[in-house]
Write an enzyme that holds these catalytic residues in place. Structure first.
Site, PDB file in Angstrom:
ATOM      1  N   GLU A 316       0.865  -1.134   0.057  1.00 35.74           N
ATOM      2  CA  GLU A 316      -0.002  -0.122   0.060  1.00 35.74           C
ATOM      3  C   GLU A 316       0.873   1.359  -0.023  1.00 35.74           C
ATOM      4  O   GLU A 316       0.530   2.157   0.857  1.00 35.74           O
ATOM      5  CB  GLU A 316      -0.923   0.044   1.249  1.00 35.74           C
ATOM      6  CG  GLU A 316      -1.875  -1.208   1.199  1.00 35.74           C
ATOM      7  CD  GLU A 316      -2.875  -1.167   2.349  1.00 35.74           C
ATOM      8  OE1 GLU A 316      -2.747  -0.660   3.428  1.00 35.74           O
ATOM      9  OE2 GLU A 316      -4.023  -1.555   2.040  1.00 35.74           O
ATOM     10  N   ASP A 389      -8.433  -8.817   4.252  1.00 37.18           N
ATOM     11  CA  ASP A 389      -8.143  -7.763   4.876  1.00 37.18           C
ATOM     12  C   ASP A 389      -9.226  -7.530   5.815  1.00 37.18           C
ATOM     13  O   ASP A 389     -10.063  -6.575   6.089  1.00 37.18           O
ATOM     14  CB  ASP A 389      -8.086  -6.554   4.201  1.00 37.18           C
ATOM     15  CG  ASP A 389      -7.360  -5.235   4.890  1.00 37.18           C
ATOM     16  OD1 ASP A 389      -7.226  -5.326   6.113  1.00 37.18           O
ATOM     17  OD2 ASP A 389      -7.470  -3.964   4.200  1.00 37.18           O
ATOM     18  N   GLU A 417     -12.589  -2.096  12.284  1.00 32.33           N
ATOM     19  CA  GLU A 417     -12.350  -1.567  10.874  1.00 32.33           C
ATOM     20  C   GLU A 417     -13.729  -1.683   9.952  1.00 32.33           C
ATOM     21  O   GLU A 417     -14.152  -0.754   9.254  1.00 32.33           O
ATOM     22  CB  GLU A 417     -11.087  -1.491  10.416  1.00 32.33           C
ATOM     23  CG  GLU A 417     -10.903  -0.826   8.919  1.00 32.33           C
ATOM     24  CD  GLU A 417      -9.588  -0.998   8.282  1.00 32.33           C
ATOM     25  OE1 GLU A 417      -8.911  -1.677   8.899  1.00 32.33           O
ATOM     26  OE2 GLU A 417      -9.523  -0.726   7.137  1.00 32.33           O
TER      27      GLU A 417
HETATM   28  C1  BDP Z   1      -6.240  -1.841   6.185  1.00 36.91           C
HETATM   29  C2  BDP Z   1      -6.515  -0.742   6.628  1.00 36.91           C
HETATM   30  C3  BDP Z   1      -5.239   0.129   6.555  1.00 36.91           C
HETATM   31  C4  BDP Z   1      -4.134  -0.316   6.965  1.00 36.91           C
HETATM   32  C5  BDP Z   1      -3.608  -1.782   6.348  1.00 36.91           C
HETATM   33  C6  BDP Z   1      -2.754  -2.612   6.899  1.00 36.91           C
HETATM   34  O1  BDP Z   1      -7.543  -0.165   5.930  1.00 36.91           O
HETATM   35  O2  BDP Z   1      -5.445   1.442   7.455  1.00 36.91           O
HETATM   36  O3  BDP Z   1      -2.854   0.314   7.026  1.00 36.91           O
HETATM   37  O4  BDP Z   1      -4.835  -2.606   6.384  1.00 36.91           O
HETATM   38  O5  BDP Z   1      -2.918  -3.383   7.547  1.00 36.91           O
HETATM   39  O6  BDP Z   1      -7.216  -2.962   6.599  1.00 36.91           O
HETATM   40  O7  BDP Z   1      -1.516  -2.407   6.748  1.00 36.91           O
END
Ligand code: BDP
Length: 724
Positions: A316, A389, A417
């Site tokens: 990401e 996720d 989340e």
């Molecule tokens: C996702 C989240 C994000 C996190 C990412 C992670 O939306 O904010 O940074 O995972 O785990 O679920 O790195």
């Protein structure tokens, strides 16, 4: 006990009386949840009298330390509060009722001989009761002082639930060695995916001021066996590794140390470039390696028991070794070398790339399995419970079992989340349990994910589990009263992955809301059913990732215009006129091939027990009949309706518990259930409106039409949703 001694003990106890803690039930504002599961509410006389003898005092048989001081003070606080006894700390000669006994090196635990308390497993303890004359005596024995503290909390947990003295004898050892919270907290005090207010780490005032809340945080964690905390977000700021922030982290480490909690930091991979003045962060560049070594030395000078680094790399948009054509192993091993024997590197496997056309849920496996055996032995690869996720439901991550030469940690998300933030009641015990109990299908007998984590047959140096914390500076810590149970459940399962989520719920309720059996039962039922209800109204039948863009608040299954295909909800369902779901079998993305043969057969099946994963692995026609005998469309509608009805009934049931719960917490939970009810309806209506737009179907007879138009739902926006 002689009268003289009782009087003496009482007098001594008076001197030790603790000031009323914040949030005590006697506060005029009512119970606010601050004390979590360490409320220590007074026991009824009928239950408490069996423990009357503990007023005779506590003795330490072994070396005193800050940790044994905590154990004794916590026992005094708890027993005083629950039993009304002032418990003195006094030398052995005064015939104590509770002895904390540190077992010497080379000795065995004489009382708990049959439980094999092992000297090399930190934190294990035994509790035994014996009767001398007519007076019972409790002994807590352990090989290390943290074991004495854990044993003290176990005793308090037992008493606090109103359990009989006769049932107290037992022995416990943690099954997983490193039990960590991962805080996604930023230096500016915001918390990524945090729904409980600002960070509890007051970076601005640190290191000069350590808030009292940090001590209460440490107590809560120690009471459930959590022994590590990553202080900052995985999307890390490089300045967290600056001298200024190391000093702040050191102040926290000093405060947490007596509670057996080591601190860790998330490290930004490009730090040598960002704050070190180097031209790059290539893990094979000697200057970069030297920079990390010096940085690690600097940290260990300030924090001698520093736990290590957690790293999110090439994920990401975060920097990582692949920026220089190196592998995850190259990156992790460089840090492992810098840290050496002093600590651990947690290297996350949460990776997927925009430019990679492979099914997103397959990418981590594809990238990491070739690296098995290449990681240094102080590296742990940290894998989310599922391959996508933190969805309300996912199949287990195929990496579990696929990297036998590498210790794997499971990463669970405690903060909700994707499950309605802090305002939806969703007890995550069942989700965690499902993840840990999932059979990887490796070998001939069931091999649950938990056994891979525990590493019982892997011969690895350590084992680990991580939970993304839901803690903030809200008065009740977690944003909602019920969300405290998710923190609690994580800690209890980290300690013992075989505990059942219903046992944990019952324990938690007995220590927080009420000890009254009927109310306890009613609340437990609500908790245990709650997660499945969320699955029903958000992502039934194996659907996933349908939440609003960015903030993940509310439904947005229609979104399909984001810059990255695999960020779009549409990518995860691909609903059209003909059907919905992703074929992940041989004719589709073949994600099934990443599982063991046994697990793949299970996931490939469309039988009733596999319906929870149906649309995750299969693409199904709307009018196809599925295992329940209904068409897919009928079944989807039924599940949305079932989820919504559950929330409506939960609110009614909660209202029926009014007499059993203190007014403030009762009202706060009721408010949140009303929000949940409104939002569950929104989820149901918006989702159905969209599916009907895709499939051209009409609703089954009797189903209520969505309250308003699809355009209305699509037009909603939430720029101020929390945690984003
Ligand atoms: C996702 C989240 C994000 C996190 C990412 C992670 O939306 O904010 O940074 O995972 O785990 O679920 O790195």
């Amino acid at each position: 006990m002689s009268l003289r001694y009782r009087v003496l003990a009482a007098l001594l106890g008076l001197c030790l009386l603790f000031p009323a803690q914040p949030g005590h039930a006697s506060d005029k504002d009512g119970e606010d949840g601050y004390r979590l599961w360490l409320r220590y509410a007074p026991l009824d006389r009928s239950v408490g009298q069996q423990y009357d003898f503990v007023g005779a005092g506590i003795a330490l048989d072994g070396i005193q330390s800050p940790t044994t001081d905590v154990a004794i003070s916590e026992l005094q606080t708890g027993l005083h509060s629950m039993l009304g006894l002032s418990v003195a700390e006094h030398p052995l000669a005064h015939r104590p009722a509770i002895t904390l006994r540190r077992i010497g090196a080379g000795q065995a635990d004489p009382v708990a001989a049959n439980c094999n308390l092992a000297a090399d497993i930190s934190g294990g303890f035994s509790i035994s009761v014996s009767t001398e004359g007519d007076e019972p005596k409790i002994q807590i024995a352990a090989f290390d002082d943290i074991g004495l503290l854990y044993g003290s909390y176990a005793l308090l947990r037992h008493v606090q639930q109103g359990k009989p003295l006769a049932a107290i004898a037992h022995c416990e050892m943690p099954r997983i060695a490193q039990r960590l919270l991962n805080h996604w907290d930023n230096p500016d005090g915001s918390v990524e995916r945090g729904y409980a207010g600002r960070s509890i780490f007051d970076w601005w005032r640190l290191p000069d001021h350590v808030d009292r809340r940090i001590i209460d945080y440490a107590r809560a964690n120690a009471s459930i066996g959590i022994n590590g905390a990553v202080l900052n977000n995985v999307n890390a700021r490089a300045r967290m590794l600056s001298a200024e922030y190391i000093a702040k982290a050191a102040a926290l480490a000093d405060a947490l140390r007596p509670y057996g909690i080591r601190v860790y930091l998330s490290a930004r991979f490009s730090a040598p470039r960002d704050i070190g003045g180097l031209p790059n962060a290539d893990p094979l560049d000697p200057h970069v390696r030297q920079w990390w070594k010096a940085k690690a030395d600097e940290i260990y000078r300030a924090i001698p028991d520093f736990g290590g680094f957690l790293v999110k790399a090439n994920s990401e948009g975060q920097p990582g070794p692949q920026d220089y054509g190196r592998t995850h192993a190259d990156g992790a091993n460089m840090l492992a070398e810098a840290i050496g024997d002093r600590g651990l590197i947690f290297w996350r496997a949460f990776v997927y790339k925009a430019e990679n056309g492979e099914d997103r849920v397959k990418q981590a496996y594809s990238e990491f399995t070739p690296l098995d055996g290449q990681f240094a032995d102080n590296v742990i690869v940290q894998v989310k419970n599922g391959p996508l996720d933190f969805q309300p439901r996912e199949p287990f991550h195929p990496l579990f079992g696929a990297m036998p030469k590498t210790p794997l940690a499971i990463e669970l998300q405690i903060t909700k989340e994707y499950l309605g933030f802090s305002t939806h009641l969703a007890y995550l015990g069942p989700l965690f349990e499902e993840a840990l109990d999932a059979d990887t299908g490796i070998g001939d007998i069931p091999k649950p994910v938990a056994s891979i984590i525990e590493g019982s047959d892997g011969g690895h140096r350590t084992s680990a589990i991580a939970g993304v914390a839901n803690i903030g500076s809200d008065r009740n810590w977690s944003g909602s009263h019920f969300d405290q149970a998710n923190w609690y459940a994580f800690g209890r399962l980290a300690w013992n992955p075989s505990l059942s989520s219903s046992t944990i719920a019952d324990e938690w309720i007995g220590q927080t809301f009420t000890r009254k059996p009927s109310a306890r039962q009613a609340i437990a039922t609500l908790m245990l059913e709650s997660r499945e209800a969320v699955v029903d109204y958000m992502t039934p039948l194996g659907l996933a990732h349908l939440m609003g863009t960015g903030h993940h608040y509310g439904p947005a299954p229609w979104v399909d215009n984001l810059e990255r295909a695999d960020w779009n909800p549409f990518y995860f369902h691909q609903a059209d006129r003909n059907g919905i779901g992703i074929d992940r079998g041989r004719n589709g993305t073949n994600a099934l091939s990443q599982y063991s043969a046994r697990a793949a057969v299970r996931f490939a099946s469309r039988e009733e027990q596999n319906l929870p994963f149906l649309l995750w692995f299969h693409r199904i026609g709307w009018n196809e009949q599925i295992a329940t005998g209904r068409t897919l469309w009928q079944e989807l509608v039924l599940r949305y309706d079932r989820g919504l009805s559950w929330v409506e009934e939960a609110l009614t049931k909660w209202n029926g518990l009014k007499a059993d719960i203190d007014p403030r917490r009762h009202a706060e939970v009721a408010d949140f259930l009303k929000i949940q009810k409104r939002e569950a309806k929104w989820w149901r209506d918006a989702s159905l409106a969209y599916w009907m737009d895709r499939n051209g179907q009409v609703l089954p007879a009797g189903a209520e039409p969505p309250a308003t138009s699809l355009e209305h739902y699509k037009g909603l926006s939430f720029p101020d949703a929390p945690g984003n």
